[in-house]
Design a protein around this motif. Structure first.
Motif, short mmCIF file in Angstrom:
data_model
loop_
_atom_site.label_atom_id
_atom_site.label_comp_id
_atom_site.label_asym_id
_atom_site.label_seq_id
_atom_site.Cartn_x
_atom_site.Cartn_y
_atom_site.Cartn_z
N ALA A 1 1.08 -0.91 0.07
CA ALA A 1 -0.14 -0.34 -0.18
C ALA A 1 0.31 1.07 0.23
N GLN A 2 1.89 1.28 0.38
CA GLN A 2 3.03 2.47 0.34
C GLN A 2 3.54 2.97 -1.22
N ILE A 3 3.44 1.76 -1.41
CA ILE A 3 4.05 1.85 -2.96
C ILE A 3 3.57 1.83 -4.08
N SER A 4 2.04 1.13 -3.93
CA SER A 4 1.73 1.27 -5.23
C SER A 4 0.20 1.04 -4.76
N GLY A 5 -0.87 1.68 -6.14
CA GLY A 5 -1.93 1.66 -6.40
C GLY A 5 -3.84 0.34 -5.97
N LYS A 6 -4.63 0.99 -5.96
CA LYS A 6 -5.20 -0.53 -5.43
C LYS A 6 -5.24 -1.12 -6.61
N LEU B 1 2.63 0.51 -9.66
CA LEU B 1 3.68 1.74 -8.50
C LEU B 1 3.43 2.96 -8.71
N HIS B 2 3.37 2.83 -7.92
CA HIS B 2 3.09 4.62 -7.64
C HIS B 2 3.95 5.37 -9.01
N ARG B 3 3.53 6.44 -9.39
CA ARG B 3 4.79 6.96 -10.20
C ARG B 3 6.27 7.53 -9.35
N PHE B 4 5.54 7.94 -8.40
CA PHE B 4 6.72 8.43 -7.72
C PHE B 4 7.06 7.79 -7.01
N VAL B 5 7.27 6.63 -6.67
CA VAL B 5 8.08 5.27 -6.47
C VAL B 5 8.95 4.72 -7.19
N ASN B 6 10.41 4.72 -6.58
CA ASN B 6 10.96 4.26 -7.29
C ASN B 6 11.91 2.76 -7.24
N VAL B 7 12.10 2.04 -8.28
CA VAL B 7 12.31 0.07 -7.98
C VAL B 7 13.30 -0.13 -8.53
N TYR B 8 14.25 -0.30 -7.84
CA TYR B 8 15.62 -0.57 -8.95
C TYR B 8 15.97 -1.95 -8.69
N LEU B 9 16.39 -2.66 -10.08
CA LEU B 9 16.86 -4.05 -9.46
C LEU B 9 18.57 -4.17 -10.06
N ASN B 10 19.20 -4.34 -9.20
CA ASN B 10 20.85 -3.18 -8.70
C ASN B 10 20.93 -2.02 -9.89
N ASP B 11 21.77 -1.69 -10.25
CA ASP B 11 21.25 -0.38 -10.73
C ASP B 11 20.77 -0.06 -12.01
N GLU B 12 19.60 -0.37 -12.02
CA GLU B 12 18.40 -0.23 -13.21
C GLU B 12 17.17 0.30 -12.47
N ASP B 13 16.83 1.42 -12.64
CA ASP B 13 14.83 1.62 -12.40
C ASP B 13 14.61 0.68 -13.57
N ILE B 14 13.58 -0.89 -12.05
CA ILE B 14 12.61 -1.70 -13.08
C ILE B 14 11.60 -0.87 -14.23
N ARG B 15 11.69 0.61 -14.67
CA ARG B 15 10.20 0.79 -15.24
C ARG B 15 11.17 0.46 -16.87
N TYR B 16 12.83 0.53 -16.87
CA TYR B 16 13.19 0.18 -18.45
C TYR B 16 14.05 -1.19 -18.72
N LEU B 17 13.29 -2.14 -17.01
CA LEU B 17 13.72 -3.47 -17.47
C LEU B 17 11.93 -4.01 -18.29
N GLN B 18 11.37 -4.94 -17.18
CA GLN B 18 10.44 -5.37 -17.47
C GLN B 18 9.38 -4.70 -16.15
N ALA B 19 9.55 -3.76 -15.70
CA ALA B 19 8.63 -3.49 -14.91
C ALA B 19 8.38 -4.28 -13.44
N LEU B 20 7.33 -4.68 -12.92
CA LEU B 20 7.07 -5.67 -11.91
C LEU B 20 7.12 -6.87 -12.77
N ASP B 21 7.35 -7.57 -13.73
CA ASP B 21 7.57 -8.61 -13.92
C ASP B 21 9.48 -8.83 -14.37
N THR B 22 9.75 -8.45 -14.12
CA THR B 22 11.31 -8.19 -14.26
C THR B 22 12.25 -9.63 -13.86
N PRO B 23 12.74 -10.86 -14.18
CA PRO B 23 13.03 -11.28 -13.31
C PRO B 23 14.47 -11.43 -12.18
#
Lengths: 100, 143
Positions: free
Chosen positions: A43-48, A52-74
């Motif tokens: 609830a802190q990071i995503s909507g109903k 993910l909220h637009r104003f939350v950044n999630v990274y895998l290692n050095d990459e923003d997951i928006r530029y990977l496969q978002a929540l489906d990023t393995p």
């Protein structure tokens, strides 16, 4: 598999530490796992809609997951996920159409 | 109360002037409430009315300060045309309740105004900003 997830600010207060182990095959599964153990985490990071909220950044290692496969990023053992709330705002006029 | 050496205040104002007419943004790291380093950040919005620290730049800065064992002491940004007070947008997007929000106003170009706030659960509280010299002596208020 276990992946290290680094959190800060409000999420750190929720988890009680700045690093936590999450389990899952994708970033989305990691977040679901953390939400199961720390109610309110998602609830802190995503909507109903689960996105993910637009104003939350999630990274895998050095990459923003928006530029990977978002929540489906393995994820794989040894990966490090980081969650950082955006540092955002601004003067007038207010953002059109709502901030989130 | 937030206590900053003069050089931090000067740097925030210099950054605001350099990026005008767009808003500038950055982070002051600290340890135990004492500032340790200022990081200029890239404003991904490149706008006179909005700021959003570029996500890649945010990760770079956060990693560096975390590796030093520092915290996010203050988040600063400029208001180029309005007063140094959190806007509705600032309040709705404030996600760092433990940090000070520093706002520098360039509404009067000759007299920048810098004020410090905390924004927690949508509530804004102003905190005294004390400016000290490098030896820690109290100089004057920034306003």
């Amino acid at each position: 598999m276990a992946v290290e997830v680094r959190v800060t600010s409000t999420l750190r207060n929720l988890v009680g530490e700045k690093m936590v182990q999450g389990h899952g095959a994708t970033v989305g599964e990691l977040l679901e796992d953390l939400d199961a153990r720390y109610p309110g985490f998602r609830a802190q990071i995503s909507g109903k809609d689960g996105q993910l909220h637009r104003f939350v950044n999630v990274y895998l290692n050095d990459e923003d997951i928006r530029y990977l496969q978002a929540l489906d990023t393995p994820v794989k053992p040894g990966d490090v996920a980081s969650i950082l709330p955006a540092l955002a705002g601004g003067g007038l006029p207010a953002l059109a159409g709502g901030a989130r | 109360m937030l206590s900053l050496e003069r050089r931090y205040v000067d740097e925030v104002i210099a950054h605001a002037r350099e990026d005008a007419p767009n808003e500038c943004c950055g982070i002051i790291a600290g340890r135990d409430g004492r500032p340790t380093q200022l990081y200029r950040a890239v404003n991904a919005e490149a706008s006179p009315y909005r700021y959003n620290v570029d996500p890649k730049d945010l990760l770079r800065i956060y990693r560096d300060l975390d590796n030093h064992g520092w915290d996010v002491l203050a988040i600063y940004h400029s208001h180029t045309h309005t007063e140094a007070y959190p806007s509705p947008t600032d309040v709705s997007l404030a996600a760092w309740p433990e940090a000070y929000y520093l706002i520098v106003s360039l509404a009067d170009e000759a007299k920048p105004v810098l004020r410090a706030f905390r924004i927690q659960d949508g509530r804004v509280t102003e905190h005294e900003l004390q400016v000290v010299d490098d030896a820690g002596a109290h100089l004057d208020a920034a306003r």
